[in-house]
Design an enzyme around this catalytic site. Structure first.
Site, mmCIF file in Angstrom:
data_model
loop_
_atom_site.group_PDB
_atom_site.id
_atom_site.type_symbol
_atom_site.label_atom_id
_atom_site.label_comp_id
_atom_site.label_asym_id
_atom_site.label_seq_id
_atom_site.Cartn_x
_atom_site.Cartn_y
_atom_site.Cartn_z
ATOM 1 N N ASN A 69 0.839 -1.198 0.000
ATOM 2 C CA ASN A 69 0.000 0.000 0.000
ATOM 3 C C ASN A 69 0.877 1.252 0.000
ATOM 4 O O ASN A 69 1.895 1.309 0.707
ATOM 5 C CB ASN A 69 -0.946 0.017 1.202
ATOM 6 C CG ASN A 69 -0.267 0.102 2.552
ATOM 7 O OD1 ASN A 69 -0.044 -0.915 3.212
ATOM 8 N ND2 ASN A 69 0.064 1.293 2.984
ATOM 9 N N LYS A 93 -2.979 3.633 2.145
ATOM 10 C CA LYS A 93 -3.312 3.699 3.564
ATOM 11 C C LYS A 93 -3.214 5.140 4.019
ATOM 12 O O LYS A 93 -2.166 5.765 3.914
ATOM 13 C CB LYS A 93 -2.377 2.824 4.393
ATOM 14 C CG LYS A 93 -2.637 2.990 5.887
ATOM 15 C CD LYS A 93 -1.976 1.918 6.706
ATOM 16 C CE LYS A 93 -1.015 2.509 7.699
ATOM 17 N NZ LYS A 93 -0.524 1.481 8.631
ATOM 18 N N LYS A 95 -3.551 8.044 6.927
ATOM 19 C CA LYS A 95 -3.542 8.297 8.369
ATOM 20 C C LYS A 95 -4.724 9.191 8.733
ATOM 21 O O LYS A 95 -4.955 10.212 8.065
ATOM 22 C CB LYS A 95 -2.229 8.954 8.779
ATOM 23 C CG LYS A 95 -1.062 7.976 8.849
ATOM 24 C CD LYS A 95 -1.108 7.093 10.100
ATOM 25 C CE LYS A 95 -0.048 5.990 9.992
ATOM 26 N NZ LYS A 95 -0.093 5.040 11.101
ATOM 27 N N ASP A 125 -5.838 4.372 9.017
ATOM 28 C CA ASP A 125 -5.196 3.956 10.270
ATOM 29 C C ASP A 125 -5.333 5.077 11.282
ATOM 30 O O ASP A 125 -4.853 6.187 11.050
ATOM 31 C CB ASP A 125 -3.709 3.650 10.013
ATOM 32 C CG ASP A 125 -3.009 3.026 11.227
ATOM 33 O OD1 ASP A 125 -3.629 2.976 12.309
ATOM 34 O OD2 ASP A 125 -1.849 2.598 11.079
ATOM 35 N N ASN A 127 -4.397 4.675 14.582
ATOM 36 C CA ASN A 127 -3.428 4.437 15.669
ATOM 37 C C ASN A 127 -4.083 4.498 17.061
ATOM 38 O O ASN A 127 -3.514 5.052 18.004
ATOM 39 C CB ASN A 127 -2.247 5.415 15.589
ATOM 40 C CG ASN A 127 -1.334 5.125 14.402
ATOM 41 O OD1 ASN A 127 -1.309 5.873 13.429
ATOM 42 N ND2 ASN A 127 -0.622 4.012 14.439
ATOM 43 N N GLU A 151 -7.715 0.441 10.435
ATOM 44 C CA GLU A 151 -6.655 -0.126 11.280
ATOM 45 C C GLU A 151 -6.651 0.548 12.643
ATOM 46 O O GLU A 151 -6.615 1.777 12.735
ATOM 47 C CB GLU A 151 -5.317 0.088 10.551
ATOM 48 C CG GLU A 151 -4.113 -0.540 11.225
ATOM 49 C CD GLU A 151 -2.871 -0.477 10.316
ATOM 50 O OE1 GLU A 151 -3.003 -0.675 9.083
ATOM 51 O OE2 GLU A 151 -1.771 -0.221 10.825
ATOM 52 N N ASP A 176 -3.484 -3.580 14.977
ATOM 53 C CA ASP A 176 -2.036 -3.368 14.845
ATOM 54 C C ASP A 176 -1.409 -3.273 16.238
ATOM 55 O O ASP A 176 -0.833 -4.238 16.743
ATOM 56 C CB ASP A 176 -1.790 -2.094 13.999
ATOM 57 C CG ASP A 176 -0.321 -1.735 13.882
ATOM 58 O OD1 ASP A 176 0.534 -2.533 14.291
ATOM 59 O OD2 ASP A 176 0.015 -0.631 13.374
ATOM 60 N N LYS A 200 4.326 -6.783 12.455
ATOM 61 C CA LYS A 200 5.589 -6.100 12.184
ATOM 62 C C LYS A 200 6.713 -6.959 12.757
ATOM 63 O O LYS A 200 6.639 -7.407 13.912
ATOM 64 C CB LYS A 200 5.592 -4.712 12.836
ATOM 65 C CG LYS A 200 4.674 -3.690 12.149
ATOM 66 C CD LYS A 200 4.744 -2.342 12.869
ATOM 67 C CE LYS A 200 4.145 -1.190 12.105
ATOM 68 N NZ LYS A 200 2.728 -1.284 11.803
HETATM 69 O O1 LIG Z 1 1.533 0.293 7.239
HETATM 70 C C1 LIG Z 1 2.116 1.091 6.480
HETATM 71 O O2 LIG Z 1 1.752 1.306 5.330
HETATM 72 C C2 LIG Z 1 3.336 1.821 6.938
HETATM 73 C C3 LIG Z 1 3.797 1.540 8.315
HETATM 74 C C4 LIG Z 1 3.036 2.244 9.383
HETATM 75 O O3 LIG Z 1 1.969 2.748 9.151
HETATM 76 C C5 LIG Z 1 3.645 2.356 10.698
HETATM 77 C C6 LIG Z 1 5.014 2.525 10.780
HETATM 78 C C7 LIG Z 1 5.644 2.670 11.985
HETATM 79 C C8 LIG Z 1 4.916 2.622 13.138
HETATM 80 C C9 LIG Z 1 3.531 2.436 13.088
HETATM 81 C C10 LIG Z 1 2.900 2.299 11.867
HETATM 82 C C11 LIG Z 1 1.421 2.041 11.884
HETATM 83 O O4 LIG Z 1 0.929 1.173 11.200
HETATM 84 O O5 LIG Z 1 0.732 2.670 12.653
HETATM 85 MG MG LIG Z 2 -0.971 0.938 12.273
#
Ligand SMILES: O=C(O)CCC(=O)c1ccccc1C(=O)O
Ligand SMILES: [Mg+2]
Length: 315
Positions: A69, A93, A95, A125, A127, A151, A176, A200
């Protein structure tokens, strides 16, 4: 062994530089780059992964390319089309729920991503930033753009499970942080908290640990990077290549966020796919990424402290 310090071209999750240690073992180069704010215990899992990669190398690949992605950080909507095009990916993806932003900002960014990629897949995502109520409101609004999954919309596995029940299949949920930072990653499975899991390599202690976890979770896996040099990215790529099933694009396009890399041929996608191949470290490029003396001291102290506390020997 070298301590590296590389600026990011775009701030990502508040991070503006990526630092860590690259070291070489019998099987090749490995990266250790836990985020600076992480404690020693969490950093020890990252070190187990790096030591395993340096000593044992990577699992056998089952595929020679991995779809990825494109990543859309918390940038303004006007910048989204350029980032999407540069990525060349058929999945983006985006944020959302970034600090200091609101739902209007998320709607504008996701709308721009959808306009840039009419026929592709879009995932977001958060977080873990939303409460279940705010997540439900945001997802119902963002669903108009067509979402592959959300996510980590909320922080805990319990909240993910509650939200997933409330959404009742409207949008899929990926876990995640509830996997990589949880005391018990299997809780996500036991609670029915997610449709997809993000793995990861460094945070979860290495590729072998990830393959084992994937099997026990029994859910579709997306392999994602921790924003690493091509050395760390290769570990993620090799895990993705070794998984029995890989139904979604992986989060491994982060090489484009770094201003420099340690190889002349960084692991970047072409037409949305990264070729599964070694990242050959170049001595001159490696030297150009070397941190200043103060940063080097901080990382070497951290390495020796974490290794000693975990009773680990370095390659
Ligand atoms: O998933 C991706 O496309 C990139 C990686 C990414 O988002 C990420 C990278 C470092 C720490 C946390 C995250 C996350 O998924 O939140
Ligand atoms: Mg994430």
């Amino acid at each position: 062994m070298i301590v590296f310090d590389i600026p990011l071209l775009v701030p990502f999750r508040g991070v503006t530089r990526r630092q860590g240690i690259l070291f070489e073992g019998e099987a090749g180069w490995a990266e250790w780059s836990p985020f600076r704010e992480y404690g020693d215990e969490e950093a020890a899992s990252w070190l187990r992964a790096s030591v395993a990669a340096a000593r044992e190398g990577h699992p056998e690949p089952l595929r020679d390319h991995v779809a990825v992605n494109g990543i859309i950080p918390a940038i303004g909507p006007a910048e989204v089309a350029r980032r999407a095009a540069e990525s060349g990916c058929r999945t983006l993806k985006v944020k959302v729920a970034a600090p200091g932003e609101g739902l209007d900002d998320d709607v504008a960014r996701v709308a721009a991503a959808r306009a840039a990629l009419p026929g592709g897949a879009i995932r977001v995502d958060a977080n873990g930033a939303w409460t279940p109520d705010r997540a439900e409101e945001a997802i119902r609004e963002l669903a108009q753009f067509g979402l592959e999954y959300v996510e980590q919309p909320c922080a805990s596995a319990e909240e993910l499970a509650e939200l997933r029940r409330r959404l009742d299949g409207m949008v899929a949920i990926a876990a995640d942080e509830s996997i990589r930072r949880a005391a018990d990653p299997l809780r996500v499975r036991d609670l029915g908290a997610a449709d997809v899991v993000v793995l990861k390599v460094q945070p979860l202690g290495g590729a072998a640990a990830c393959l084992d976890l994937a099997e026990r979770l029994g859910l579709p896996v997306v392999v994602s990077s921790a924003v690493e040099t091509s050395v760390g990215l290769e570990a993620g790529l090799r895990l993705a290549a070794a998984l029995p099933e890989l139904p979604f694009a992986c989060g491994l396009e982060t090489g484009r966020l770094l201003a420099r890399d340690v190889t002349a041929h960084p692991l970047l996608p072409a037409a949305g796919q990264i070729e599964v191949r070694p990242a050959h470290v170049d001595a001159d490029l490696l030297a150009a990424c070397r941190a200043d003396a103060r940063t080097e001291r901080w990382w070497l102290d951290r390495l020796h402290r974490v290794a000693a506390a975990a009773g680990m020997e370095l390659p």
